[in-house]
Design a protein around this motif. Structure first.
Motif, short mmCIF file in Angstrom:
data_model
loop_
_atom_site.label_atom_id
_atom_site.label_comp_id
_atom_site.label_asym_id
_atom_site.label_seq_id
_atom_site.Cartn_x
_atom_site.Cartn_y
_atom_site.Cartn_z
N TYR A 10 0.83 -1.21 0.00
CA TYR A 10 0.00 0.00 0.00
C TYR A 10 0.87 1.26 0.00
O TYR A 10 0.56 2.25 -0.68
N TYR A 11 1.94 1.21 0.76
CA TYR A 11 2.84 2.36 0.81
C TYR A 11 3.43 2.65 -0.57
O TYR A 11 3.52 3.81 -1.00
N ALA A 12 3.80 1.59 -1.30
CA ALA A 12 4.34 1.77 -2.65
C ALA A 12 3.31 2.41 -3.57
O ALA A 12 3.63 3.30 -4.36
N ALA A 13 2.05 1.96 -3.46
CA ALA A 13 0.99 2.53 -4.29
C ALA A 13 0.71 3.98 -3.91
O ALA A 13 0.51 4.85 -4.77
N ILE A 14 0.70 4.25 -2.61
CA ILE A 14 0.45 5.62 -2.13
C ILE A 14 1.57 6.55 -2.57
O ILE A 14 1.33 7.68 -3.00
N ARG A 15 2.81 6.08 -2.48
CA ARG A 15 3.94 6.89 -2.92
C ARG A 15 3.83 7.24 -4.40
O ARG A 15 4.15 8.35 -4.82
N ALA A 16 3.36 6.28 -5.19
CA ALA A 16 3.19 6.53 -6.62
C ALA A 16 2.16 7.64 -6.85
O ALA A 16 2.35 8.51 -7.70
N CYS A 17 1.08 7.62 -6.08
CA CYS A 17 0.05 8.65 -6.20
C CYS A 17 0.56 10.01 -5.73
O CYS A 17 0.29 11.04 -6.34
#
Length: 247
Positions: free
Chosen positions: A127-134
């Motif tokens: 989730y952190y990786a996806a949030i960082r992308a956003c």
């Protein structure tokens, strides 16, 4: 490039794969040109053995991340899905980080959905990786939706996740949202550090919410005294804002 399309990977029969492996030591993996060596190593293992394992693919995808080769990372992931070994949670996390590094936030979300389709449960790191992308693309609304989704699935966001979204609040000038996230951290017994307070304070200064700014400075001062971080950092920034005439 479409997912699953063929990617030209050089396969040099004469390449000494053991030598390439030494080049992929964790201390060197961040170098931007290591992704080519990683692909050569992987190709040599596929042709001559030993058969590459999930860890080998993960390392190669991380090398693509360092080299801004998000499309290559996706092709490697697609190859695993077709021929094995089957990708794991860490594989998807590495691929999402590669997408985020190149501001491909929508693709990162597709990967998050795809891993569920393959029976893999996202963890706080994915989730952190996806949030960082956003966050890199200032997609604050999507990042907040992912944060809420985490909590719905019983996953506890870590301080780095909150810090990333609060940083996006500053970019999007959403000071009230930053304050809400800070309060949410406290309710979850997560200790904000001085840098995180500084990020919220900067957002509030931009919005000229000076009453809130000085309240936050007082809170940060207390927390800094309670931790190992020097409270003089907070004091120096307070003096800076006063010098700017922001009182």
């Amino acid at each position: 490039m479409e997912r699953g399309s063929s990617w030209p990977v050089r396969r040099d029969d004469q390449e000494d794969t053991s030598m390439i492996a030494s080049k992929l030591h964790p201390q060197n993996i961040r170098s931007s040109n290591k992704w080519k060596a990683a692909l050569q190593l992987l190709a040599g293992m596929e042709r001559h053995g030993p058969k590459p394992c999930v860890s080998t693919y993960n390392t190669t995808i991380r090398a693509c991340n360092a080299g801004d080769q998000w499309a290559v990372a996706l092709e490697l992931l697609a190859g695993m899905e077709r021929n094995g070994p089957k990708p794991g949670v860490s594989t998807y996390e590495a691929a999402m980080k590669s997408c985020g590094h190149c501001q491909q936030w929508a693709v990162a979300l597709e990967l998050l959905a795809e891993m569920r389709q393959h029976g893999l449960k996202p963890n706080p790191n994915t989730y952190y990786a996806a949030i960082r992308a956003c966050v890199k693309c200032q997609e604050l609304g999507v990042a907040l939706e992912l944060l809420a989704e985490m909590r719905q699935h019983g996953l506890k966001p870590n301080p780095s996740t909150y810090a990333a979204i609060i940083s996006a609040c500053g970019q999007c000038r959403q000071w009230a949202v930053a304050l809400q996230l800070l309060a949410q951290m406290k309710r979850q017994r997560l200790q904000p550090n001085v840098n995180l307070y500084s990020s919220v304070i900067s957002t509030c200064v931009t919005a000229r919410q000076m009453d809130v700014v000085f309240q936050l400075f007082e809170e940060a001062h207390v927390h800094a005294c309670m931790s190992s971080e020097p409270d003089k950092v907070v004091q120096e920034r307070l003096e800076l804002f006063r010098a700017m005439g922001c009182e």
